[in-house]
Design an enzyme around this catalytic site. Structure first.
Site, PDB file in Angstrom:
ATOM      1  N   ASP A 259     126.660 -29.028 -50.542  1.00 23.41           N
ATOM      2  CA  ASP A 259     126.891 -28.502 -51.894  1.00 23.41           C
ATOM      3  C   ASP A 259     126.070 -29.311 -52.881  1.00 23.41           C
ATOM      4  O   ASP A 259     125.643 -30.445 -52.581  1.00 23.41           O
ATOM      5  CB  ASP A 259     128.378 -28.529 -52.268  1.00 23.41           C
ATOM      6  CG  ASP A 259     128.942 -29.948 -52.367  1.00 23.41           C
ATOM      7  OD1 ASP A 259     128.582 -30.789 -51.517  1.00 23.41           O
ATOM      8  OD2 ASP A 259     129.735 -30.215 -53.296  1.00 23.41           O
TER       9      ASP A 259
ATOM     10  N   GLU B 268     131.592 -32.171 -51.695  1.00 21.94           N
ATOM     11  CA  GLU B 268     131.446 -33.580 -52.091  1.00 21.94           C
ATOM     12  C   GLU B 268     131.314 -33.702 -53.600  1.00 21.94           C
ATOM     13  O   GLU B 268     131.898 -34.596 -54.216  1.00 21.94           O
ATOM     14  CB  GLU B 268     130.225 -34.210 -51.406  1.00 21.94           C
ATOM     15  CG  GLU B 268     130.221 -35.736 -51.461  1.00 21.94           C
ATOM     16  CD  GLU B 268     129.697 -36.315 -52.768  1.00 21.94           C
ATOM     17  OE1 GLU B 268     129.995 -37.473 -53.069  1.00 21.94           O
ATOM     18  OE2 GLU B 268     128.989 -35.586 -53.511  1.00 21.94           O
TER      19      GLU B 268
HETATM   20  N1  BES Z   1     125.194 -38.918 -53.502  1.00 24.60           N
HETATM   21  C1  BES Z   1     126.094 -39.200 -54.561  1.00 24.60           C
HETATM   22  C2  BES Z   1     126.652 -40.609 -54.510  1.00 24.60           C
HETATM   23  C3  BES Z   1     125.660 -41.686 -54.824  1.00 24.60           C
HETATM   24  C4  BES Z   1     124.935 -41.642 -55.992  1.00 24.60           C
HETATM   25  C5  BES Z   1     125.501 -42.723 -53.957  1.00 24.60           C
HETATM   26  C6  BES Z   1     124.030 -42.627 -56.281  1.00 24.60           C
HETATM   27  C7  BES Z   1     124.596 -43.713 -54.251  1.00 24.60           C
HETATM   28  C8  BES Z   1     123.856 -43.675 -55.409  1.00 24.60           C
HETATM   29  C9  BES Z   1     127.257 -38.200 -54.516  1.00 24.60           C
HETATM   30  O1  BES Z   1     126.806 -36.895 -54.236  1.00 24.60           O
HETATM   31  C10 BES Z   1     127.892 -38.164 -55.860  1.00 24.60           C
HETATM   32  O2  BES Z   1     127.286 -37.655 -56.770  1.00 24.60           O
HETATM   33  N2  BES Z   1     129.107 -38.673 -55.986  1.00 24.60           N
HETATM   34  C11 BES Z   1     129.824 -38.585 -57.211  1.00 24.60           C
HETATM   35  C12 BES Z   1     131.295 -38.668 -56.982  1.00 24.60           C
HETATM   36  C13 BES Z   1     131.985 -37.350 -56.871  1.00 24.60           C
HETATM   37  C14 BES Z   1     133.488 -37.530 -56.925  1.00 24.60           C
HETATM   38  C15 BES Z   1     131.542 -36.307 -57.845  1.00 24.60           C
HETATM   39  C16 BES Z   1     129.458 -39.705 -58.118  1.00 24.60           C
HETATM   40  O3  BES Z   1     129.108 -40.809 -57.677  1.00 24.60           O
HETATM   41  O4  BES Z   1     129.523 -39.475 -59.340  1.00 24.60           O
HETATM   42 MN    MN Z   2     125.497 -36.854 -52.715  1.00 22.44          MN
HETATM   43 MN    MN Z   3     125.943 -36.077 -56.097  1.00 22.68          MN
END
Ligand code: BES
Ligand code: MN
Ligand code: MN
Length: 453
Positions: A88, A152
């Site tokens: 997604d 995710e």
């Molecule tokens: N891939 C990201 C997480 C990430 C971002 C890891 C930058 C390392 C560096 C993931 O898809 C993401 O965006 N996670 C969200 C959390 C989620 C609850 C929406 C985030 O970190 O804001």
């Molecule tokens: Mn991600």
């Molecule tokens: Mn992300």
């Protein structure tokens, strides 16, 4: 075993790019119900691809978007590697800021531009193609399972239940994830820390309706002002968060970590320049990397209230609100932090307004033990691709399900990121360097080989 040179020579770059672009064309935005059928289409695409590679592959429905699960048990007695990723993507808005449309992958200067290019379709698909590359040379050196989710970006609301239900089937020795950023372009990276998250909305209610600001101004409470007062009191002049108990238990980075981080090629000036700002405000007494990786934060992510249209409208609004995210670090618990916020914020409310704090979602922080054979295997795989040792870095982002992998599946995670911050995930004009995609594919193949040794 197939040698390094052989695998690199077997790799069909154009074909790997063409397939990724097909996946990038599917607008699998999980946050917007209007894209539900497209999310399902992306799941089917991945299942079909993995099935074509000889995996037992299926799409499992959940209460939300589906999960793709696939496995190949080629290597009895060898470790089982579970590869997790998400198909997604974030919403594409603001559309007008994209140079080319978000779901028409376009290559410019060696990068493919599309929503999801780096987060996480490009990185997750690198593992699909890495596995394919190995299969061109023979059976897989380890048992491989793929778990690719479609929620995710909305906080994985249904994946924990899925893990519980399929815990036996998902059993693995190590869980490999590529869903973040390497430290810098020329620095192959094993990531060993993710921040957690607590996400809330603050709702402020004033009068029973919007009011004429002449007839009522001076007497009626203004919820926007009240909200601004509340927000301004959540941090002090030193950049420290004022919520009582917020820092309780926060683990400081170890002296070894501080030493390791000080050696990384980081420059505050270059970092500030890369985002077009003249300074990097933050908590006093900590370096930028410490503030990004080891310190908790509080940031307003959105704010609303009152008149936003053309021209002026003389009105005192009845409501105002804000979305607030807090990034958490080891030693903090998202549920506890949310509770502290819910207790504290209403006490900041000025007279005449009612304040409510609604919890949206959260996630636990994660630290990976660097003293592990899996980390060493990743280091060897990265050396084979980049010709230099890996750096060990933490990151500021969050992947909420990762803590559950440890608690529910009992397996350690290995975070090997192929992307870069400059890929601009979640921003307009998200991209992924094709070189990083191909290096990711090779890294994936070598990593599976190394894990099989
Ligand atoms: N891939 C990201 C997480 C990430 C971002 C890891 C930058 C390392 C560096 C993931 O898809 C993401 O965006 N996670 C969200 C959390 C989620 C609850 C929406 C985030 O970190 O804001
Ligand atoms: Mn991600
Ligand atoms: Mn992300």
């Amino acid at each position: 075993m197939t040698s390094t040179a052989d695998l690199a020579a077997l790799h069909q770059r154009q074909d790997a790019e063409r397939e990724l672009f097909e996946l990038l064309r599917i607008p699998s935005v999980s946050a917007d119900p209007a894209y539900g059928a497209d999310v399902a289409r992306a799941a089917a695409f991945l299942r079909d691809k993995l099935a074509a590679l000889g995996f037992k592959a299926r799409v499992d429905q959940t209460a939300g978007h589906p999960v793709v699960y696939a496995e190949r048990q080629d290597a009895p007695g060898k470790p089982t590697v579970l590869i997790y990723g998400h198909y997604d993507v974030q919403p594409e808005a603001p559309l007008e800021e994209w140079v080319t449309p978000p779901f028409e992958p376009t290559v410019r200067e060696g990068r493919v531009y599309a929503r999801g290019a780096t987060d996480d379709k490009g990185q997750a698909y690198a593992h699909v193609r890495g596995t394919e590359l190995l299969l061109q040379a023979g059976p897989l050196p380890v048992n491989v399972k793929f778990l690719l989710e479609g929620e995710e970006e909305i906080g994985s609301p249904n994946l924990e239940a899925y893990l519980r239900e399929h815990a036996q089937e998902l059993k693995a020795d190590v869980i490999v994830i590529s869903d973040g950023s390497r430290f810098a372009p020329d620095v192959p990276t094993v990531t060993y820390g993710l921040r957690g998250l607590s996400y809330v909305e603050i709702h402020v209610q004033g009068a029973n309706r919007d009011l004429h600001s002449g007839s009522y101004g001076g007497a009626a409470p203004n919820p926007i002002h009240a909200l601004c007062q509340i927000i301004s009191r959540l941090k002090d002049e030193q950049g420290r968060i004022t919520i009582p108990g917020f820092y309780d238990g926060v683990e400081e980075p170890t002296p070894q970590e501080r030493e390791m981080w000080a050696k990384l090629p980081h420059s505050d000036e270059a970092f500030a320049r890369s985002i077009g700002v003249p300074a990097l405000p933050g908590e006093a007494g900590y370096s930028t990397l410490e503030r990004l990786w080891a310190r908790p934060t509080l940031d307003v992510n959105g704010i609303w209230g009152g008149y936003q249209g053309e021209g002026s409208k003389t009105v005192i609004p009845a409501k105002a609100g804000a979305k607030v995210s807090m990034r958490l670090v080891p030693g903090q618990d998202p549920e506890r932090i949310t509770r502290l916020v819910q207790e504290y914020v209403p006490t900041l409310a000025p007279q005449g307004v009612q304040v409510e704090v609604r919890a949206l979602h959260g996630g636990q922080p994660v630290k990976v033990d660097l003293d592990s054979p899996y980390v060493q295997a990743a280091d060897r795989a990265l050396r084979r691709v980049y010709g230099k040792p890996a750096a060990f870095a933490r990151t500021g982002g969050s992947i909420p399900i990762v803590a559950a992998f440890r608690s529910l599946l009992g397996a350690p995670v290995l975070l090997v990121d192929f992307g870069l911050n400059e890929d601009a995930p979640h921003s307009p004009n998200e991209s992924f360097a094709l070189e990083d995609y191909h290096n990711g594919i090779l890294t994936s193949a070598y990593l599976l080989q190394e894990l099989g040794k």
